[in-house]
Design a protein around this motif. Structure first.
Motif, PDB file in Angstrom:
ATOM      1  N   PRO A  86       0.781  -1.061   0.008  1.00 40.00           N
ATOM      2  CA  PRO A  86       0.072   0.135   0.059  1.00 40.00           C
ATOM      3  C   PRO A  86       1.099   1.234   0.063  1.00 40.00           C
ATOM      4  N   GLU A  90       2.166   1.693   4.923  1.00 38.27           N
ATOM      5  CA  GLU A  90       1.278   1.114   5.978  1.00 38.27           C
ATOM      6  C   GLU A  90       1.886  -0.052   6.738  1.00 38.27           C
ATOM      7  N   ILE A  91       2.790   0.160   7.690  1.00 43.80           N
ATOM      8  CA  ILE A  91       3.299  -0.843   8.435  1.00 43.80           C
ATOM      9  C   ILE A  91       2.723  -1.209   9.873  1.00 43.80           C
ATOM     10  N   PHE A  92       3.392  -2.183  10.391  1.00 43.89           N
ATOM     11  CA  PHE A  92       2.698  -2.177  11.770  1.00 43.89           C
ATOM     12  C   PHE A  92       3.776  -1.669  12.832  1.00 43.89           C
ATOM     13  N   PRO A  93       3.388  -0.341  13.432  1.00 43.36           N
ATOM     14  CA  PRO A  93       4.327   0.250  14.060  1.00 43.36           C
ATOM     15  C   PRO A  93       4.828  -0.174  15.347  1.00 43.36           C
ATOM     16  N   LEU A  94       4.355  -0.779  15.879  1.00 45.59           N
ATOM     17  CA  LEU A  94       4.702  -1.573  17.276  1.00 45.59           C
ATOM     18  C   LEU A  94       5.405  -2.550  17.384  1.00 45.59           C
ATOM     19  N   LEU A  95       5.269  -3.406  15.995  1.00 44.91           N
ATOM     20  CA  LEU A  95       6.075  -4.799  16.153  1.00 44.91           C
ATOM     21  C   LEU A  95       7.129  -4.399  15.402  1.00 44.91           C
ATOM     22  N   GLN A  99       9.322  -8.726  12.822  1.00 45.23           N
ATOM     23  CA  GLN A  99       7.924  -9.368  13.077  1.00 45.23           C
ATOM     24  C   GLN A  99       7.176  -8.789  11.996  1.00 45.23           C
ATOM     25  N   MET A 103       5.000 -11.168   9.338  1.00 41.92           N
ATOM     26  CA  MET A 103       3.834 -10.875   8.956  1.00 41.92           C
ATOM     27  C   MET A 103       3.356 -10.974   7.470  1.00 41.92           C
ATOM     28  N   ARG A 150       8.348  -6.457   3.218  1.00 40.41           N
ATOM     29  CA  ARG A 150       7.185  -7.199   3.763  1.00 40.41           C
ATOM     30  C   ARG A 150       6.279  -7.715   2.605  1.00 40.41           C
TER      31      ARG A 150
END
Lengths: 256, 291
Positions: A86, A90-95, A99, A103, A150
């Motif tokens: 995207p 749009e990443i997973f900020p707290l991972l 990690q 994902m 990712r």
């Protein structure tokens, strides 16, 4: 209708209350990079979201490797080999970075994931030294690289890349596009690339489509598009300034 | 020596608060929703365990009753998500808050109708036995509560930090759209989270009913557990347990050393102090999120 890896036919899709794409048809042949150009609000992102199953189309068909995939759940589409990178990191900020990469391989159960992580990090060595760091603490360019990395972890056949150059410095844009080219050559991944930066996109792409207000108004091989007067004028900032002084009328796009 | 006994009693209470707080945090961590019926699910879990295990009811062996209650409540949690929460998918958080508060009331009355409004104690193997350390006499049930809670918290923590499913649960809450893009089945993940929260509620309920007694309004201590979760940082599993322990410890000491009537204020004073000095809780995940 044979041969193309991804075939989109007469696709119509809403973005909220707005009919954002109005009858789009396009092909991504196996092993090709196809660019979709267009200004803000042309419906490019909606097109990608509809292909990846996050939005459900109103009408039309999407076929991937010959099989219909429109109206399937996003996870089923990822399993078939389409991954959507995207826009806007749009990443997973707290991972952690590691990690986040794990994902990317969520849909996979094979044992090659660890080997793939090494392979993917080979393209993005910056990430290697930050594996344990929360992804939200990366810089914008690094987050964009993480998003691409990712996506690669899913081992896609087709990658939907949404504005990879958005908000990056010219040098980082170069770097990202170099990686895209390498991924395409070395992994044989087909790419559907959405870009506002027409010059860059047409440099890497084999074929291009131009979108405006939800429709495709022009298409052709990347070389031909680069030569096209419309593209030069409206997207590449062409050289009309000499003629302009003599004329009182504004040049019109040929598709209007 | 009395203080030590007070402390162990407080810790055991705190463990139950902590386990309910874990349920809050589990659901919040994975779905960004707050389940205000978590306390009532604990109460329901306790009654299901009593219904299965007590002589006066089905009379199954203790362990079988425990496993049965945890399984039933896990299924119950999943069913709640499927039937009540999923239609609200994509709606505002306040809708979920109101729904779960209302659902808590429903559970309270249903439990009252089935099991009556009198307090019940769960029959258990360690009831009434004591462990003596020198001059200190500790209830075996209290020690069992503490051990089981520590084990459960540790397991849940490892689950979230290490397993693919646990990380996917965190991913789904941190960036739902990106989770979709990566092929994470977000709705199924939500269902599994509620299942886990249901099982945790049952464990809390069993411990609660085994060391004291349970009646349909026991779910109201969910409010204290909510305070515990906030103290812990709402999003941190060890934080939730710590918050529960703090509240559990403050209560008996306040009851003993502060004039009656003021003692009940103590846990909430702690909450307010934490919120003033550490607004994101003791185990803050996000520092200074500006909204």
């Amino acid at each position: 209708m044979s041969g193309a890896l991804l075939e989109v036919r007469n696709l119509e899709s809403y973005y909220g209350p707005v009919l954002a794409i109005r009858g789009i048809s396009l092909d991504v042949p196996e092993g090709a990079i196809v660019a979709v150009l267009g200004a803000n609000g042309a419906g490019k992102t909606t097109l990608l979201k509809t292909i990846s199953g996050v939005l459900t189309p109103e009408k039309g068909a999407v076929r991937f490797a010959g099989e219909p995939i429109a109206r399937q759940e996003p996870d089923a589409i990822v399993r078939r080999g389409i991954v959507h990178v995207p826009e806007g990191r749009e990443i997973f900020p707290l991972l952690s970075v590691a990690q986040n990469l794990a994902m990317g391989a969520y849909t996979r159960a094979d044992r090659a994931v660890a080997a793939d992580t090494v392979r993917v990090l080979d393209y993005f060595p910056v990430l290697l030294e930050r594996m344990a760091q929360p992804a939200g603490t990366l810089s914008g360019g690094q987050q964009q690289m993480l998003a691409v990395a990712r996506g690669l972890m899913a081992r896609p056949k087709l990658m939907l890349l949404d504005e990879p150059s958005l908000g990056l410095s010219p040098m980082l844009v170069r770097a990202i596009f170099d990686v895209i080219r390498r991924i395409h050559q070395e992994q044989g991944i087909s790419v559907l690339l959405v870009e506002q930066n027409a010059q860059l996109a047409l440099e890497v792409a084999d074929f291009g489509y131009v979108m405006e207000t939800g429709r495709i108004v022009l298409d052709g091989p990347a070389e031909a598009l680069k030569e096209s007067r419309d593209i030069q004028e409206f997207y590449l900032g062409g050289s009309q300034h000499t003629a302009r002084d003599d004329r009182r009328w504004k040049p019109r796009k040929s598709w209007r | 020596m009395d203080d030590l006994q007070l402390m162990v009693g407080g810790l055991a209470n705190g463990c139950v608060y902590g386990l309910i707080a874990l349920g809050f945090v589990l659901i919040y961590k994975a779905t960004e929703q707050v389940n205000f019926a978590q306390g009532d699910m604990m109460m329901l879990g306790a009654f299901v365990a009593i219904g299965l295990g007590n002589e006066s009811h089905a009379g199954l062996p203790f362990w079988l009753a425990c496993i049965g209650a945890v399984t039933i409540m896990a299924g119950f949690g999943m069913a709640v998500e499927r039937t009540l929460l999923r239609p609200l998918f994509g709606q505002s958080q306040i809708a979920v808050v109101i729904l779960t508060i209302a659902f808590g009331f429903v559970l309270r009355f249903v439990a009252g109708a089935i099991w009556g409004h009198d307090p019940l104690v769960m029959d258990n193997p360690v009831a009434g036995t004591h462990v003596t350390f020198g001059q200190v006499v500790l209830g075996a049930d209290e020690i069992a509560v503490i051990v089981v809670t520590l084990l459960l918290t540790g397991l849940l923590f490892l689950f979230f930090a290490r397993t693919k499913l646990g990380i996917a649960m965190q991913a789904a809450s941190q960036n739902q759209l990106a989770a979709y893009y990566m092929g994470i089945p977000v709705k199924r993940i939500h269902g599994l989270t509620w299942m886990l929260a249901g099982a945790t509620a049952a464990a809390a309920g069993i411990l609660f009913a085994a060391k004291g007694s349970v009646d349909p309004s026991a779910g109201l201590l969910g409010i204290k557990a909510f305070a515990a979760a906030v103290i812990g940082g709402f999003g941190s599993l060890p934080g939730a347990l710590l918050g529960g322990l703090i509240i559990g410890l403050v209560e008996p000491f306040a009851a003993r050393y502060i004039a009656a009537g003021y003692a009940q204020i103590a846990p909430y004073s702690v909450l307010i102090l934490v919120l003033i000095f550490r607004p994101h809780g003791l185990f803050a995940q996000v520092r200074g999120k500006k909204l």
